[in-house]
Design an enzyme around this catalytic site. Structure first.
Site, PDB file in Angstrom:
ATOM      1  N   GLU A  34       0.854  -1.196   0.000  1.00  0.00           N
ATOM      2  CA  GLU A  34       0.000   0.000   0.000  1.00  0.00           C
ATOM      3  C   GLU A  34       0.888   1.244   0.000  1.00  0.00           C
ATOM      4  O   GLU A  34       1.752   1.397   0.844  1.00  0.00           O
ATOM      5  CB  GLU A  34      -0.931  -0.010   1.220  1.00  0.00           C
ATOM      6  CG  GLU A  34      -1.792   1.234   1.367  1.00  0.00           C
ATOM      7  CD  GLU A  34      -2.604   1.580   0.115  1.00  0.00           C
ATOM      8  OE1 GLU A  34      -3.417   0.754  -0.307  1.00  0.00           O
ATOM      9  OE2 GLU A  34      -2.386   2.678  -0.454  1.00  0.00           O
ATOM     10  N   GLY A  39      -7.129   0.898   3.095  1.00  0.00           N
ATOM     11  CA  GLY A  39      -8.580   0.906   2.846  1.00  0.00           C
ATOM     12  C   GLY A  39      -8.939   1.635   1.567  1.00  0.00           C
ATOM     13  O   GLY A  39     -10.066   1.534   1.089  1.00  0.00           O
ATOM     14  N   GLY A  40      -7.994   2.411   1.013  1.00  0.00           N
ATOM     15  CA  GLY A  40      -8.207   3.041  -0.295  1.00  0.00           C
ATOM     16  C   GLY A  40      -9.312   4.088  -0.316  1.00  0.00           C
ATOM     17  O   GLY A  40      -9.618   4.741   0.686  1.00  0.00           O
ATOM     18  N   THR A  41      -9.918   4.214  -1.474  1.00  0.00           N
ATOM     19  CA  THR A  41     -10.859   5.307  -1.751  1.00  0.00           C
ATOM     20  C   THR A  41     -12.091   5.258  -0.854  1.00  0.00           C
ATOM     21  O   THR A  41     -12.448   6.257  -0.214  1.00  0.00           O
ATOM     22  CB  THR A  41     -11.308   5.240  -3.223  1.00  0.00           C
ATOM     23  OG1 THR A  41     -10.157   5.136  -4.051  1.00  0.00           O
ATOM     24  CG2 THR A  41     -12.103   6.468  -3.612  1.00  0.00           C
ATOM     25  N   CYS A  42     -12.769   4.122  -0.828  1.00  0.00           N
ATOM     26  CA  CYS A  42     -14.048   4.024  -0.104  1.00  0.00           C
ATOM     27  C   CYS A  42     -13.882   4.491   1.335  1.00  0.00           C
ATOM     28  O   CYS A  42     -14.647   5.309   1.845  1.00  0.00           O
ATOM     29  CB  CYS A  42     -14.553   2.583  -0.140  1.00  0.00           C
ATOM     30  SG  CYS A  42     -15.981   2.306   0.890  1.00  0.00           S
ATOM     31  N   HIS A 441     -46.154  -2.629   6.773  1.00  0.00           N
ATOM     32  CA  HIS A 441     -46.741  -1.289   6.764  1.00  0.00           C
ATOM     33  C   HIS A 441     -46.244  -0.522   7.985  1.00  0.00           C
ATOM     34  O   HIS A 441     -46.178  -1.090   9.065  1.00  0.00           O
ATOM     35  CB  HIS A 441     -48.268  -1.394   6.824  1.00  0.00           C
ATOM     36  CG  HIS A 441     -48.930  -0.058   7.009  1.00  0.00           C
ATOM     37  ND1 HIS A 441     -49.034   0.836   5.965  1.00  0.00           N
ATOM     38  CD2 HIS A 441     -49.468   0.530   8.101  1.00  0.00           C
ATOM     39  CE1 HIS A 441     -49.638   1.938   6.410  1.00  0.00           C
ATOM     40  NE2 HIS A 441     -49.906   1.771   7.698  1.00  0.00           N
TER      41      HIS A 441
HETATM   42  C1  LIG Z   1     -16.427  10.797  -3.572  1.00  0.00           C
HETATM   43  C2  LIG Z   1     -16.678   9.346  -3.842  1.00  0.00           C
HETATM   44  C3  LIG Z   1     -17.803   8.748  -3.321  1.00  0.00           C
HETATM   45  C4  LIG Z   1     -18.059   7.404  -3.555  1.00  0.00           C
HETATM   46  N1  LIG Z   1     -19.189   6.856  -3.051  1.00  0.00           N
HETATM   47  C5  LIG Z   1     -19.458   5.559  -3.273  1.00  0.00           C
HETATM   48  C6  LIG Z   1     -20.610   4.953  -2.725  1.00  0.00           C
HETATM   49  O1  LIG Z   1     -21.403   5.592  -2.030  1.00  0.00           O
HETATM   50  N2  LIG Z   1     -20.830   3.635  -2.966  1.00  0.00           N
HETATM   51  C7  LIG Z   1     -19.962   2.884  -3.717  1.00  0.00           C
HETATM   52  O2  LIG Z   1     -20.205   1.690  -3.898  1.00  0.00           O
HETATM   53  N3  LIG Z   1     -18.856   3.443  -4.258  1.00  0.00           N
HETATM   54  C8  LIG Z   1     -18.584   4.745  -4.054  1.00  0.00           C
HETATM   55  N4  LIG Z   1     -17.443   5.296  -4.573  1.00  0.00           N
HETATM   56  C9  LIG Z   1     -16.515   4.436  -5.363  1.00  0.00           C
HETATM   57  C10 LIG Z   1     -15.669   3.575  -4.425  1.00  0.00           C
HETATM   58  O3  LIG Z   1     -15.024   4.394  -3.492  1.00  0.00           O
HETATM   59  C11 LIG Z   1     -14.652   2.735  -5.195  1.00  0.00           C
HETATM   60  O4  LIG Z   1     -15.306   2.097  -6.245  1.00  0.00           O
HETATM   61  C12 LIG Z   1     -14.051   1.703  -4.247  1.00  0.00           C
HETATM   62  O5  LIG Z   1     -13.284   2.365  -3.285  1.00  0.00           O
HETATM   63  C13 LIG Z   1     -13.304   0.584  -4.927  1.00  0.00           C
HETATM   64  O6  LIG Z   1     -11.972   0.795  -4.943  1.00  0.00           O
HETATM   65  P1  LIG Z   1     -10.897  -0.313  -5.286  1.00  0.00           P
HETATM   66  O7  LIG Z   1     -11.007  -1.532  -4.440  1.00  0.00           O
HETATM   67  O8  LIG Z   1     -10.895  -0.510  -6.727  1.00  0.00           O
HETATM   68  O9  LIG Z   1      -9.550   0.452  -4.915  1.00  0.00           O
HETATM   69  P2  LIG Z   1      -9.300   1.714  -4.009  1.00  0.00           P
HETATM   70  O10 LIG Z   1     -10.199   1.758  -2.852  1.00  0.00           O
HETATM   71  O11 LIG Z   1      -9.196   2.914  -4.853  1.00  0.00           O
HETATM   72  O12 LIG Z   1      -7.867   1.354  -3.418  1.00  0.00           O
HETATM   73  C14 LIG Z   1      -6.733   1.246  -4.203  1.00  0.00           C
HETATM   74  C15 LIG Z   1      -5.528   1.323  -3.286  1.00  0.00           C
HETATM   75  O13 LIG Z   1      -4.365   1.011  -4.033  1.00  0.00           O
HETATM   76  C16 LIG Z   1      -3.329   1.862  -3.636  1.00  0.00           C
HETATM   77  N5  LIG Z   1      -2.378   1.930  -4.746  1.00  0.00           N
HETATM   78  C17 LIG Z   1      -2.608   2.447  -5.986  1.00  0.00           C
HETATM   79  N6  LIG Z   1      -1.514   2.286  -6.762  1.00  0.00           N
HETATM   80  C18 LIG Z   1      -0.586   1.654  -5.987  1.00  0.00           C
HETATM   81  C19 LIG Z   1       0.735   1.233  -6.219  1.00  0.00           C
HETATM   82  N7  LIG Z   1       1.330   1.370  -7.408  1.00  0.00           N
HETATM   83  N8  LIG Z   1       1.421   0.670  -5.197  1.00  0.00           N
HETATM   84  C20 LIG Z   1       0.823   0.490  -3.982  1.00  0.00           C
HETATM   85  N9  LIG Z   1      -0.435   0.874  -3.711  1.00  0.00           N
HETATM   86  C21 LIG Z   1      -1.133   1.438  -4.710  1.00  0.00           C
HETATM   87  C22 LIG Z   1      -4.017   3.176  -3.336  1.00  0.00           C
HETATM   88  O14 LIG Z   1      -3.252   3.956  -2.454  1.00  0.00           O
HETATM   89  C23 LIG Z   1      -5.319   2.706  -2.698  1.00  0.00           C
HETATM   90  O15 LIG Z   1      -5.209   2.617  -1.300  1.00  0.00           O
HETATM   91  C24 LIG Z   1     -17.152   6.636  -4.340  1.00  0.00           C
HETATM   92  C25 LIG Z   1     -16.002   7.225  -4.849  1.00  0.00           C
HETATM   93  C26 LIG Z   1     -15.773   8.561  -4.613  1.00  0.00           C
HETATM   94  C27 LIG Z   1     -14.520   9.169  -5.176  1.00  0.00           C
END
Ligand SMILES: Cc1cc2nc3c(=O)[nH]c(=O)nc-3n(C[C@H](O)[C@H](O)[C@H](O)COP(=O)(O)OP(=O)(O)OC[C@H]3O[C@@H](n4cnc5c(N)ncnc54)[C@H](O)[C@@H]3O)c2cc1C
Length: 462
Positions: A34, A39-42, A441
């Protein structure tokens, strides 16, 4: 330093950590890498923090309507944006910690911090370390893509990540993009008290939805005082003192929007450009998404891609489902595939939109005989009782097979009620199953059987 593992996982989004759990439980030695926040984006900049802030915005809205419900608050509603952010940080931080701790204490799992890059099909570098494995799983997600507008590099602008640091009330937030992210932030900040203008290049908001859904969402936004400029092209951005000036054009007329802050919500791009994929020979499509088959295998044997980076979802639940598909095929002798899933998602404005399967447009284009049921939320007792009657629900039925083709529920509780329809679709049962079901209901779901009792042939395209 060359270290051999059974499997390497790149990224700790929604698929990587649970897959690490399944693989290590079989005794495999796993490395997970990482570069950013666990935990990434979500967890950190997407679903969890935004929905936590949506809850604050809902509280603000309800407080401002308190008198309607017979509740005397006694003074004008005021926001404490530092507390909004602190609450969001606490909720999001808890998830982030739980992912980090879960991985760091997982037997057979080694966590690496840093940017991972392929060196060859079975070799990944991170910092000084070179890791090798016969199986490599990519879960690198995506990031906000900035639009190419002249002057964009001259003005400060926010995206979904930097919005997470906002602990003040922007006076006037200009939002470029009228889709999911722009709409959620737009309504939220309007409810906090900002002036909000949404600029959308398309002729309607959230264009992948049906026209009636877009129109109802526009109505919801405008009722709250959000300015929406449709079919508007932002041509130039400039900074004038403390103001950001967006020069735009719509229907041949030029206009200016002056705001205090700018949010770019115009789309996302996969984190695949700096992953060394070319050294592994992993194919990507023209937009940079990793090409995968129905079981999420890339073109290179021993390499899989899960989550947003494969372009087959864009949601937390699709990424988690990707993990389930990969684990089922690798470990459970269960040939699950991407095509097994029914598209489903929600837009978390208030009231929310819950979606499953086809839109009306897609059902019409399918060439099948289609029946449609539609019910305004004003007819839903629960919505009336809550004082939240905006929106409608509609469902599309294949007239020959009686199977549900799709549904949209835009209304209070729509994000939950949609699952009653979704599960009947997964069960592959006729719509009459739910038509005859007795629902509780008073709920929003209670009216789904009623809607199904009043189906009409889908009118031909106007
Ligand atoms: C504002 C916003 C609101 C959202 N709301 C919703 C919602 O309500 N419901 C929903 O279902 N989805 C929602 N989403 C979408 C959802 O967040 C993503 O689809 C979800 O997080 C899936 O991500 P993922 O598992 O593909 O990877 P991500 O969660 O993006 O994680 C990828 C990880 O890989 C790491 N990484 C990347 N490149 C490298 C590398 N070269 N080396 C090491 N680490 C790396 C990153 O740092 C990151 O931690 C939302 C997105 C945004 C931006």
């Amino acid at each position: 330093m060359n270290i051999a593992y059974d499997a390497i996982i790149i990224g700790t989004g929604q698929a990587g950590p649970p897959l690490a759990g399944r693989l290590t439980a079989t005794g495999m030695k796993v490395a997970i890498i990482e570069r950013g926040l666990f935990g990434g984006t979500c967890v950190n900049t997407g679903c969890i923090p935004t929905k936590t802030m949506v809850a604050s915005a809902y509280a603000a809205r309800l407080a401002s309507r308190a008198a309607e419900y017979g509740v005397a608050i006694g003074r004008p509603v005021a926001m404490d944006m530092k507390q909004v952010k602190a609450r969001k940080d606490a909720v999001s931080g808890q998830s982030n910690q739980s992912v980090e701790n879960g991985l760091k204490t997982m037997p057979n799992c080694t966590v690496y911090r840093g940017h991972a890059r392929f060196e060859s099909p079975h070799e990944v570098s991170v910092g000084d370390a070179r890791l090798t494995a016969g199986k490599i799983f990519i879960n690198v997600g995506g990031r906000a893509a900035a639009p190419h507008i002249p002057g964009m590099d001259q003005v400060p602008y926010l995206n979904n990540s930097s919005m997470m640091r906002v602990d003040f009330l922007p006076k006037h937030l200009i939002i470029l993009g009228g889709s999911y992210i722009g709409l959620e932030f737009g309504q939220m900040f309007r409810r906090f008290g900002s002036e909000v203008t949404i600029v959308e290049t398309g002729p309607r908001l959230i264009p992948r939805e049906d026209e009636d859904v877009s129109a109802a969402i526009l109505d919801i936004m405008e009722r709250e005082g959000i300015q929406v400029r449709l079919a508007a092209k932002c041509k130039l951005l400039a900074r004038h003192g403390d103001e950001i000036v967006a020069s735009a054009e719509a229907a041949g007329t030029s206009f200016e929007i002056r705001g205090s802050h700018l949010l770019a919500a115009t789309g996302r791009r996969p984190n695949t450009d700096d992953l060394g994929l070319e050294k592994a020979g992993v194919a990507v499509d023209p937009r940079g998404y990793i090409t995968v088959d129905n079981q999420l295998r890339t073109n290179v044997p021993g390499i899989w891609a899960m989550g947003d980076c494969n372009g087959h979802g864009g949601f937390t639940h699709t990424s988690y489902n990707d993990f389930e598909i990969v684990a089922a095929n690798l470990l459970d002798n269960d040939s699950r595939k991407v095509s097994d899933r029914i598209p489903t998602y929600a837009l978390f404005i208030d009231p929310p939109l819950g979606r499953a399967g086809m839109t009306e447009t897609e059902a019409r284009d399918s060439g099948r005989k289609v029946l449609m049921g539609k019910l305004q939320m004003t007819k839903v007792g629960r919505a009336v009782e809550k004082g939240e009657t905006l929106g409608f629900m509609k469902v599309l039925i294949n007239a020959e097979t009686q199977r549900i083709m799709g549904a949209s529920i835009l209304g209070t509780g729509g994000d939950e009620a949609i699952h009653s329809i979704l599960d009947v679709m997964y069960a592959d049962r006729p719509y009459t199953t739910i038509r005859r079901a007795m629902h509780i209901h008073p709920t929003v779901s209670e009216l789904i059987p009623t809607m199904l009792a009043e189906l009409q042939p889908l009118a031909p395209q106007r």
